[in-house]
Design a protein around this motif. Sequence first.
Motif, PDB file in Angstrom:
ATOM      1  N   ASP A  49      71.604  41.052 -42.286  1.00  0.00           N
ATOM      2  CA  ASP A  49      72.131  42.342 -41.798  1.00  0.00           C
ATOM      3  C   ASP A  49      73.790  42.589 -41.795  1.00  0.00           C
ATOM      4  O   ASP A  49      74.243  43.509 -42.086  1.00  0.00           O
ATOM      5  N   ALA A  50      74.434  41.667 -41.237  1.00  0.00           N
ATOM      6  CA  ALA A  50      75.724  41.561 -41.324  1.00  0.00           C
ATOM      7  C   ALA A  50      76.342  41.766 -42.834  1.00  0.00           C
ATOM      8  O   ALA A  50      77.353  42.563 -42.949  1.00  0.00           O
ATOM      9  N   ILE A  55      78.737  45.586 -46.917  1.00  0.00           N
ATOM     10  CA  ILE A  55      78.794  46.380 -47.833  1.00  0.00           C
ATOM     11  C   ILE A  55      78.637  47.852 -47.401  1.00  0.00           C
ATOM     12  O   ILE A  55      79.612  48.782 -48.317  1.00  0.00           O
ATOM     13  N   ILE A  56      77.962  48.483 -46.657  1.00  0.00           N
ATOM     14  CA  ILE A  56      77.744  49.874 -46.122  1.00  0.00           C
ATOM     15  C   ILE A  56      79.322  50.307 -45.808  1.00  0.00           C
ATOM     16  O   ILE A  56      79.813  51.324 -45.933  1.00  0.00           O
ATOM     17  N   ILE A  57      80.047  49.334 -44.779  1.00  0.00           N
ATOM     18  CA  ILE A  57      81.229  49.799 -44.103  1.00  0.00           C
ATOM     19  C   ILE A  57      82.259  50.068 -45.337  1.00  0.00           C
ATOM     20  O   ILE A  57      83.152  50.792 -45.357  1.00  0.00           O
ATOM     21  N   PHE A  61      84.363  53.112 -46.335  1.00  0.00           N
ATOM     22  CA  PHE A  61      86.175  53.100 -46.150  1.00  0.00           C
ATOM     23  C   PHE A  61      86.341  53.806 -47.558  1.00  0.00           C
ATOM     24  O   PHE A  61      87.335  54.733 -47.336  1.00  0.00           O
ATOM     25  N   LEU A  62      85.941  53.490 -48.659  1.00  0.00           N
ATOM     26  CA  LEU A  62      86.294  54.225 -50.004  1.00  0.00           C
ATOM     27  C   LEU A  62      86.029  55.623 -49.780  1.00  0.00           C
ATOM     28  O   LEU A  62      87.010  56.235 -50.302  1.00  0.00           O
TER      29      LEU A  62
END
Length: 165
Positions: A49-50, A55-57, A61-62
């Motif tokens: 999950d980390a 990836i999602i964070i 950010f982008l």
Amino acid sequence: KHGRVAMAAFVGYCVQSNGIHWPWPMTSDGTPFPFAAGSPPEQWDALPDAAKWQIIIFVGFLEQFSEANGTHYMRGGKPGAFPKFSDHPEGIPHPVPFNLFDPFGLSKNRSEEAKAKGLIAEINNGRLAMIGIIGFLSEQKLAGSVPLLEGVVPPYAGEPMAPFG
């Protein structure tokens, strides 16, 4: 932007389906990338999950950087234009040596006509990639839904639209 994401997803699906992966460990404790888990959605399910959150964070950010430092295409901006990191150093946590679009400056001397032709090609490739990646995922969930892919992609029992499911 969505076409670029779809092109990355399609290429990533093809690469992962063929067993191509990074040669180094995924984590500092030596855990390898989950290439042996099966199809790309099964490999995603096998990620810690980390790693998924990283990836999602990063994508978040982008998205935030793009909205904060560029003009959205619905407000008069140019579709597909991503602001340069070098023009907004205050918007990133540390220096970034390359910009996301055209990192080596190869298209800065292209004519406007050549850029317009390249944009049309990119849009068309993005649309085709959207069809391709959804075709792969559809065939994995519902056998026979994409006749050309029947028997080519393995079935997937998980839920491709639930990243932590």
